[in-house]
Design an enzyme around this catalytic site. Sequence first.
Site, PDB file in Angstrom:
ATOM      1  CB  THR A 121       2.235 -11.913  -3.914  1.00 42.96           C
ATOM      2  OG1 THR A 121       3.239 -10.912  -3.823  1.00 42.96           O
ATOM      3  CG2 THR A 121       2.745 -13.227  -3.367  1.00 42.96           C
ATOM      4  CG  PHE A 155      11.343  -9.868  -4.900  1.00 34.98           C
ATOM      5  CD1 PHE A 155      11.088 -10.997  -4.140  1.00 34.98           C
ATOM      6  CD2 PHE A 155      11.391  -9.990  -6.278  1.00 34.98           C
ATOM      7  CE1 PHE A 155      10.902 -12.236  -4.740  1.00 34.98           C
ATOM      8  CE2 PHE A 155      11.210 -11.225  -6.895  1.00 34.98           C
ATOM      9  CZ  PHE A 155      10.963 -12.352  -6.128  1.00 34.98           C
ATOM     10  CG  LEU A 156       7.833  -2.995  -3.525  1.00 31.57           C
ATOM     11  CD1 LEU A 156       7.151  -2.630  -2.217  1.00 31.57           C
ATOM     12  CD2 LEU A 156       7.419  -2.021  -4.610  1.00 31.57           C
ATOM     13  CD  GLU A 158       3.654  -1.762   2.646  1.00 33.00           C
ATOM     14  OE1 GLU A 158       3.400  -1.223   3.722  1.00 33.00           O
ATOM     15  OE2 GLU A 158       2.889  -2.585   2.102  1.00 33.00           O
ATOM     16  CE  LYS A 210       6.469 -11.172  -2.855  1.00 28.17           C
ATOM     17  NZ  LYS A 210       7.339 -10.115  -2.380  1.00 28.17           N
ATOM     18  CG  ASN A 214       7.321 -12.351   0.930  1.00 34.45           C
ATOM     19  OD1 ASN A 214       8.382 -11.755   0.815  1.00 34.45           O
ATOM     20  ND2 ASN A 214       6.171 -11.797   0.627  1.00 34.45           N
ATOM     21  CB  ALA A 258      14.429 -11.187  19.286  1.00 33.41           C
ATOM     22  N   GLY A 259      11.731  -9.710  18.237  1.00 37.77           N
ATOM     23  CA  GLY A 259      10.785  -8.608  18.419  1.00 37.77           C
ATOM     24  C   GLY A 259       9.396  -9.132  18.720  1.00 37.77           C
ATOM     25  CB  CYS A 266       3.897  -9.333   2.191  1.00 35.65           C
ATOM     26  SG  CYS A 266       3.519  -8.088   0.945  1.00 35.65           S
TER      27      CYS A 266
HETATM   28  P1  NAD Z   1      -2.996  -2.452  -2.186  1.00 37.74           P
HETATM   29  O1  NAD Z   1      -4.183  -3.017  -1.531  1.00 37.74           O
HETATM   30  O2  NAD Z   1      -2.220  -1.350  -1.537  1.00 37.74           O
HETATM   31  O3  NAD Z   1      -3.385  -1.930  -3.661  1.00 37.74           O
HETATM   32  C1  NAD Z   1      -4.203  -2.617  -4.557  1.00 37.74           C
HETATM   33  C2  NAD Z   1      -4.954  -1.583  -5.374  1.00 37.74           C
HETATM   34  O4  NAD Z   1      -5.639  -2.255  -6.436  1.00 37.74           O
HETATM   35  C3  NAD Z   1      -6.033  -0.818  -4.582  1.00 37.74           C
HETATM   36  O5  NAD Z   1      -5.810   0.573  -4.701  1.00 37.74           O
HETATM   37  C4  NAD Z   1      -7.346  -1.246  -5.265  1.00 37.74           C
HETATM   38  O6  NAD Z   1      -8.310  -0.209  -5.268  1.00 37.74           O
HETATM   39  C5  NAD Z   1      -6.851  -1.571  -6.658  1.00 37.74           C
HETATM   40  N1  NAD Z   1      -7.757  -2.433  -7.437  1.00 37.74           N
HETATM   41  C6  NAD Z   1      -8.415  -3.544  -7.059  1.00 37.74           C
HETATM   42  N2  NAD Z   1      -9.136  -4.046  -8.095  1.00 37.74           N
HETATM   43  C7  NAD Z   1      -8.902  -3.245  -9.146  1.00 37.74           C
HETATM   44  C8  NAD Z   1      -9.350  -3.228 -10.499  1.00 37.74           C
HETATM   45  N3  NAD Z   1     -10.185  -4.160 -10.976  1.00 37.74           N
HETATM   46  N4  NAD Z   1      -8.926  -2.235 -11.309  1.00 37.74           N
HETATM   47  C9  NAD Z   1      -8.092  -1.279 -10.843  1.00 37.74           C
HETATM   48  N5  NAD Z   1      -7.629  -1.240  -9.586  1.00 37.74           N
HETATM   49  C10 NAD Z   1      -8.035  -2.205  -8.739  1.00 37.74           C
HETATM   50  O7  NAD Z   1      -2.037  -3.679  -2.473  1.00 37.74           O
HETATM   51  P2  NAD Z   1      -0.428  -3.708  -2.528  1.00 37.74           P
HETATM   52  O8  NAD Z   1       0.120  -3.675  -1.163  1.00 37.74           O
HETATM   53  O9  NAD Z   1       0.035  -2.741  -3.544  1.00 37.74           O
HETATM   54  O10 NAD Z   1      -0.200  -5.195  -3.079  1.00 37.74           O
HETATM   55  C11 NAD Z   1      -0.564  -5.568  -4.381  1.00 37.74           C
HETATM   56  C12 NAD Z   1      -0.003  -6.946  -4.642  1.00 37.74           C
HETATM   57  O11 NAD Z   1       1.429  -6.919  -4.565  1.00 37.74           O
HETATM   58  C13 NAD Z   1      -0.441  -8.009  -3.632  1.00 37.74           C
HETATM   59  O12 NAD Z   1      -0.553  -9.234  -4.302  1.00 37.74           O
HETATM   60  C14 NAD Z   1       0.712  -8.070  -2.661  1.00 37.74           C
HETATM   61  O13 NAD Z   1       0.820  -9.306  -2.018  1.00 37.74           O
HETATM   62  C15 NAD Z   1       1.885  -7.837  -3.575  1.00 37.74           C
HETATM   63  N6  NAD Z   1       3.069  -7.254  -2.933  1.00 37.74           N
HETATM   64  C16 NAD Z   1       2.918  -6.286  -1.981  1.00 37.74           C
HETATM   65  C17 NAD Z   1       4.055  -5.726  -1.404  1.00 37.74           C
HETATM   66  C18 NAD Z   1       3.932  -4.676  -0.345  1.00 37.74           C
HETATM   67  O14 NAD Z   1       4.916  -4.426   0.341  1.00 37.74           O
HETATM   68  N7  NAD Z   1       2.787  -4.042  -0.179  1.00 37.74           N
HETATM   69  C19 NAD Z   1       5.338  -6.149  -1.806  1.00 37.74           C
HETATM   70  C20 NAD Z   1       5.438  -7.103  -2.804  1.00 37.74           C
HETATM   71  C21 NAD Z   1       4.300  -7.661  -3.358  1.00 37.74           C
END
Ligand code: NAD
Length: 445
Positions: A121, A155-156, A158, A210, A214, A258-259, A266
């Site tokens: 994102t 858009f997943l 967790e 995106k 959110n 509500a919570g 995110c």
């Molecule tokens: P995260 O922190 O769990 O994972 C990021 C990973 O990238 C880490 O393991 C880190 O070590 C690795 N990393 C950083 N720099 C690197 C590099 N140069 N080379 C290789 N690996 C590297 O993050 P996330 O929760 O997976 O989120 C990632 C992106 O997706 C963010 O922008 C987030 O906003 C977006 N996003 C997250 C979710 C969610 O539910 N977590 C949902 C949709 C979008």
Amino acid sequence: MQITVIGCGYVGLVTATCFAEMGNRVSCVDTSTQRINALQRGEAPIFEPGIEALITTNLRAGRLAFSTDTAGACSRAEVIFIAVGTPSAADGSADISQIVAVASELGRTLDQPAIVVCKSTAPVGTACRVQSVLDHQCQRRQVAWQHRVVSNPEFLKEGAAIDDFMRPDRVVLGTDDADAERVMRALYEPFVRNHDRILCMSRRAAEMTKYAANTFLATRISFINEIASLCEQLGVDVEEVRKGIGSDQRIGHHFIYAGCGYGGSCFPKDIRAMLQMAAQYDMPMPILHSVEARNQQQKTWPLRMLKRELGNLHGRTLAIWGLAFKPGTDDIRDAPSLVLLDALLAGGSSVQAFDPAASDNIAQRYPEAVKEGQLKLLQDPYAALNNADALVLLTEWKQFRQPDFHLVAQRLRTPLVIDGRNQYDPQTMASLGLRHVGVGRQVAP
Ligand code: NAD
């Protein structure tokens, strides 16, 4: 297809394993050696239902590989996904330095043209920035080809990430390159066989989609929390109101519970990033400011209720059920539990907490309190209740929905339940001799 995914976090791992499951050959890269070593052994470094089975199956089938060597992992890739973190910078804007660093490395090392996909994102304009970083490197190296950059936000959710990825409501592709669009459509085709759910648009529109999604969902949560506060004052049960409005098809039932506030990696950071994008144009966004302010206030609701019910909390023992920011994950980033734990531990209370997945992450965050025994992280939810002055429910894990209330009443020193997720029926609780305090609900006399 030959795919590389850079970043093995929640998004990168799910993306990689789901593409591998569809028959693609996927290489995954992360800078964390510890993470990669675990993954090579088939162990998931994150808690996400179903992920470990997908990793193991696809590792065994030879469709999935993990490495710390970006250049090596990308050497034959047709499509490269960037799924690294975009945390909040000090001013609240999204820090895209990890994305830019990856783009520079790709530009320096790729020996073939690739489709580079921004999955993280990231603010409007980031995909264009990645394109210029890559173009610059191609010019410097005097290569004849150009990489094509696509924005493909994820858009997943967790906790339900695999299902969301396998059966997406929609896939957003931001590109004006017909060839890149054709390849990306082909890649996602197995996931959208029943309905054409692929939306193609400009890169900037994809990035904005995106953030708009959110921040809209966060707005719904803060809205109902505000209504709940007024319900509390007016003697109205917000649960009745929720059902009353949710049955209107224009409103629907999602995200109007509500919570004690939203958390996670995110919503909070994406609202801050959106506000910073607007600030660059001197544009106030009063709605989003209020959404964030209301959420900050909402996260203090459990503490306020504890103080209202018990007075001074110094020396008290409080039980907490649920530490993750939501069920189905071990993620504690920006979780409401952190706000409560910070206040209770600083204020001299003892905490006995249980979470099915997030305890290790909490232990890493509060090592001193754990060492000194002020914070006990227990393996059994009922053990957390022993001699506690109240139970505070912060995360609505399924296993907390129908607990043994007789045991709850028996174990607590004071029969008080602060229900931060409106899971319990106040009348039933009252009949069991438990005082129930819900969000926007009436306390039975
Ligand atoms: P995260 O922190 O769990 O994972 C990021 C990973 O990238 C880490 O393991 C880190 O070590 C690795 N990393 C950083 N720099 C690197 C590099 N140069 N080379 C290789 N690996 C590297 O993050 P996330 O929760 O997976 O989120 C990632 C992106 O997706 C963010 O922008 C987030 O906003 C977006 N996003 C997250 C979710 C969610 O539910 N977590 C949902 C949709 C979008």
